[in-house]
Design an enzyme around this catalytic site. Structure first.
Site, short mmCIF file in Angstrom:
data_model
loop_
_atom_site.label_atom_id
_atom_site.label_comp_id
_atom_site.label_asym_id
_atom_site.label_seq_id
_atom_site.Cartn_x
_atom_site.Cartn_y
_atom_site.Cartn_z
N ASP A 46 -28.77 -20.13 17.09
CA ASP A 46 -30.02 -20.86 17.28
C ASP A 46 -30.02 -22.04 16.31
O ASP A 46 -29.49 -21.95 15.20
CB ASP A 46 -31.25 -19.98 17.11
N TYR A 74 -6.07 9.20 1.62
CA TYR A 74 -6.16 9.76 2.95
C TYR A 74 -4.94 10.63 3.21
O TYR A 74 -3.90 10.49 2.54
CB TYR A 74 -6.33 8.68 4.03
N HIS A 111 0.86 -1.18 0.00
CA HIS A 111 0.00 0.00 0.00
C HIS A 111 0.90 1.23 0.00
O HIS A 111 1.87 1.30 0.76
CB HIS A 111 -0.89 -0.06 1.25
#
Length: 824
Positions: free
Chosen positions: A565, A258, A227
């Site tokens: 469940d 960013y 990256h």
């Protein structure tokens, strides 16, 4: 585990240091942390991480991890709470930021939408003409990753932990299915080989995780990817003048960028480039100063630089420098890997963990190790969540690369990845394609949402509706049709991966009979002389009934939280078929099974059709040797027999609130079963969109969405499945004194789930499942609310993309409360 075992952590990056701190703080002080590099800039991802911590995430668990990380590192003095700002430059992103603000509100993070002027106040370098607005979280900020690791390590060392540098793990020692230690190469003045004994080993080796996991015979589904990150040259008088601690960390997700400040420079991270996977053998060798850093490729970064200059025009005065291609970890679904190896007791992993979530993950794993359960819901992060089909190197690489590409994309909650597909298909898949099925994916399975072949049913439904409204003027009749279909209550977002055909399929199920492909549901065989006693101890309800019985029951964790469940069918004295929710249930049952009890996954070799609707008996009875009358085949019972030439196990259960059966057979007979039922001309094919609508009308819960280990059965409205007159795992921790409750809301608009619920101006809960109820002709949203607001008739608001959606608590079930339709 009992006592204070010897524990070895592999990896002294920020995760290993955080885990050592959390464990020693809980009294486990015999902790040894080994790393092949120096301390504490070990050369892994933590050593080069820019340290941005944005807390808000669509996952409640991931948000909690990040929020704890912020709190802990702020207390340790290694976190700068400069805030976080995500800007929108497109209408789609601006709408998405509204959704993100809702997540923040649901999960307890302070965040607000701000206009373009406020964005420029927070980040003066922004071009105001490019920004529509932003999402600002004041408590986000910057973690100094190496310093945070070192400070946590120092606390752990004070409590007795050891940190050993230049210790390269060569093997994982084991005996009798249990870990016994790690073999290491120690480099100092010379080279020494020895074994560090351990009762528990935790792999927190970051992108080296697959290599260490392989030593234990474990596939760690993680892809190392490079990256890009670079810094600008100096911008005198700009970056720190207005904010001595730096401006907020900034995301420009429309361009996969960013930003953060480094004094008078700006750091720029990019996900805009091609995926650059790094094979384990390509990572820098031991002894390399920074194995996690690859050579910077300017040709990949140049487009991102142009996008950065477009957003921040002042960057024209400088250029980028100090660029790196830094290696870090991606998984097939973007979540971390936390848990114990299924085949080797005592070998745990904490992998694919970014700095953002490091302290939160460490706390959760420490709770698991010391207390036997975590206070966080970890099902999204559990190491054992993946099916075998999802553990191939090819799948891990392709999905990991795709997650890198999509990391900043606007992703719809139903949006599937496009490749590799199809992977897992039921025997009915070809017929479903012929019917124009629209498929989404879950656990690798292709699952039809609706069928274009049912468009004529939709047209007929519209005609019938218009006939019912024939006394109205033509214009009024037209306006009344869309609400009837549930289309008028959906915005463009809720209409994605949905079709009004689902309305036709829902009504056809309620009025006639439909075939639903239930093959993707996990089926597990539990067999052996102790099978009944085992299931009786592990589940909440009484499953020790006569053969032919079917029981709805729950799995609890030691704290009484709902792990899952189940539907348990007793086929004989010592053989049960368990309908479960996924691989985590298989793992749980396998781990707990005593000697003599076999647990086996039946799913790949079997299939299932749900035949539901008031004409289900009319469809199946002429084809079978079984007595399908109500007296001959009671609700929640099962029988073996034949449907024409096809041997089936038939269970009289229903997840849509209608008469019917689940018909199970082997995969080789599945197509014959479908064709036999279809040839009668009675059924239609139903998809998951209709199924979801029908199940919510009946109030049937979806584990992992409506309830998780964070909730107990009484809160979730499942107390009927708990027998307090028997001993079962988690029973001692159960209390019927509850403070919150899962309740149905009837609203004016279809929402998607995870939205905040407000009452009297404050946030009081959040939505779990949602759909349009085609039978009751109202949008339905289940939500967790305080017990004092759970009474039917209570008025609340759902915040949906920042819009107020009025809703009212309703009594459940919303449809057929007397169960007459199921039991006729």
């Amino acid at each position: 585990m009992v006592g204070r075992p010897r524990l070895v952590i592999v990896g002294a990056g920020i995760v290993g240091c955080a885990l050592a701190d959390e464990l020693t703080g809980r009294g486990w002080t015999d902790v040894t942390v080994v790393d092949q590099g120096p301390l504490f800039a070990t050369g892994g991802s933590s050593s080069h991480a820019p340290g941005l911590v944005f807390q808000t995430n669509p996952s409640k668990t991931m948000t909690e991890f990040a929020s704890y990380t912020v709190r802990k590192y702020t207390e340790l003095g290694c976190f700068r709470q400069v805030g976080g700002l995500e800007v929108a430059t497109t209408p789609e992103r601006w709408a998405d930021l509204g959704r993100k603000q809702g997540w923040a509100e649901s999960w307890g993070v302070e965040g607000r939408l701000v206009d373009a002027d406020r964005c420029v106040e927070l980040w003066p370098l922004l071009d105001p003409g490019k920004v529509l607005g932003g999402f600002h979280v004041p408590t986000d900020g910057l973690a100094a990753a190496v310093a945070c690791g070192e400070r946590q390590a120092a606390r752990a060392i004070e409590r007795g932990a050891r940190f050993l540098a230049h210790h390269t793990v060569l093997g994982v020692e084991q005996s009798g299915g249990r870990v016994t230690g790690v073999a290491v190469e120690v480099r100092g003045e010379g080279v020494e080989y020895r074994v560090v004994p351990a009762d528990v080993v935790v792999c927190a080796a970051g992108f080296w995780g697959p290599t260490v996991g392989a030593m234990a015979g474990l596939t760690v589904p993680l892809l190392s990817l490079a990256h890009q990150y670079a810094r600008t040259g100096p911008l005198p008088g700009r970056a720190e003048a207005a904010a001595p601690d730096g401006w907020p960390i900034l995301r420009h997700q429309d361009r996969d960028l960013y930003f953060r400040t480094h004094g008078d420079r700006i750091g720029i991270g990019s996900y805009a480039h091609r995926p650059m996977p790094v094979a384990q053998h390509e990572i820098g060798p031991k002894g390399t100063v920074m194995p996690s850093v690859q050579a910077f490729t300017e040709e990949d970064f140049d487009p991102s630089w142009r996008d950065a200059v477009e957003l921040l025009p002042a960057l024209k005065q400088t250029h980028y420098e100090d660029g790196i291609n830094g290696v870090f970890s991606f998984t097939p679904d973007g979540f971390p890997l936390i848990g114990e190896a299924p085949h080797l007791d005592g070998f745990w992993v904490a992998e694919a963990v970014w700095v953002t979530h490091s302290a939160g993950v460490a706390r959760a794993l420490a709770e698991l190790l010391v207390d036997g359960r975590s206070g966080s819901d970890l099902h999204e992060c559990d190491l054992n969540r993946f099916e075998k089909a999802q553990l191939s190197p090819a799948f891990i690489e392709e999905r990991g690369k795709r997650n890198f590409v999509e990391v900043y994309d606007v992703i719809h909650p139903l949006q599937p990845m496009e490749s590799p597909r199809p992977m897992r298909t039921s025997p009915f898949y070809q017929r479903q394609r012929e019917l124009g099925g629209y498929f989404l994916e879950a656990a690798g399975w292709e699952r039809p949402q609706w069928f274009e072949a049912n468009v004529p049913l939709l047209e007929d439904l519209v005609r019938r509706r218009r006939t019912d409204l024939r006394d109205l003027p033509e214009e009024a009749r037209g306006m009344a049709v869309e609400p009837f279909l549930g289309a008028a209550q959906r915005d463009a977002w809720a209409s994605r991966h949905w079709s009004p055909v689902a309305a036709a399929e829902s009504h056809a199920t309620r009025e006639g009979v439909a075939l639903y492909d239930m093959t993707p549901l996990k089926r597990i065989e539990v067999a052996g002389p102790g099978a009944a006693a085992f299931l009786q101890h592990l589940t909440t309800n009484n499953v020790d009934k006569k053969p032919g019985s079917v029981t709805y029951t729950l799995l609890l964790d030691p704290g009484g939280g709902v792990r899952s469940d189940l539907t348990v069918a007793r086929l004989s004295e010592d053989r049960f078929q368990v309908g479960a929710n996924g691989n985590l249930d298989l793992d749980w049952l396998t781990r707990h099974a005593p000697g003599g009890v076999q647990v086996r996954d039946l799913t790949p070799g079997t299939c299932c059709i749900g035949v539901w609707g008031p004409r289900a008996r009319e469809l199946v009875q002429p084809l079978t040797d079984m007595d399908l009358s109500h007296e001959g085949f009671r609700y929640f019972t099962c029988k073996s027999g034949y449907v024409a030439q096809v041997p089936v196990l038939a269970m009289r259960v229903s997840y849509v609130g209608e008469l019917g059966w689940e018909l199970y057979t082997t995969a080789d007979m599945g197509l014959k079963l479908w064709d036999t039922l279809w040839a009668t001309g009675l059924p239609i094919a139903g998809g998951r969109a209709a199924f979801n609508s029908l199940r919510l009308e009946k109030g049937y819960r979806l584990w992992g969405v409506d309830m998780t280990p964070e909730h107990n059965p009484y809160e979730a409205g499942l107390g009927f499945a708990v027998r307090r007159d028997k001993d079962f795992l988690g029973g001692d921790a159960l209390s019927e004194d509850i403070t919150r409750k899962l309740v149905p809301l009837l609203s004016t608009e279809v929402v998607m789930g995870r939205e905040p619920v407000r009452h009297a101006g404050r946030t009081v809960g959040y939505v779990t499942s949602a759909a349009y109820g085609h039978t009751i002709q109202r949008p339905i949203a289940y939500a967790w609310l305080p017990i004092e607001l759970s009474a039917p008739g209570t008025h609340v608001d759902i915040s949906y993309f920042g819009r107020r959606v009025p809703a009212e608590v309703a009594a459940e079930p919303l449809f057929d409360p007397g169960m007459e339709k199921i039991k006729r």
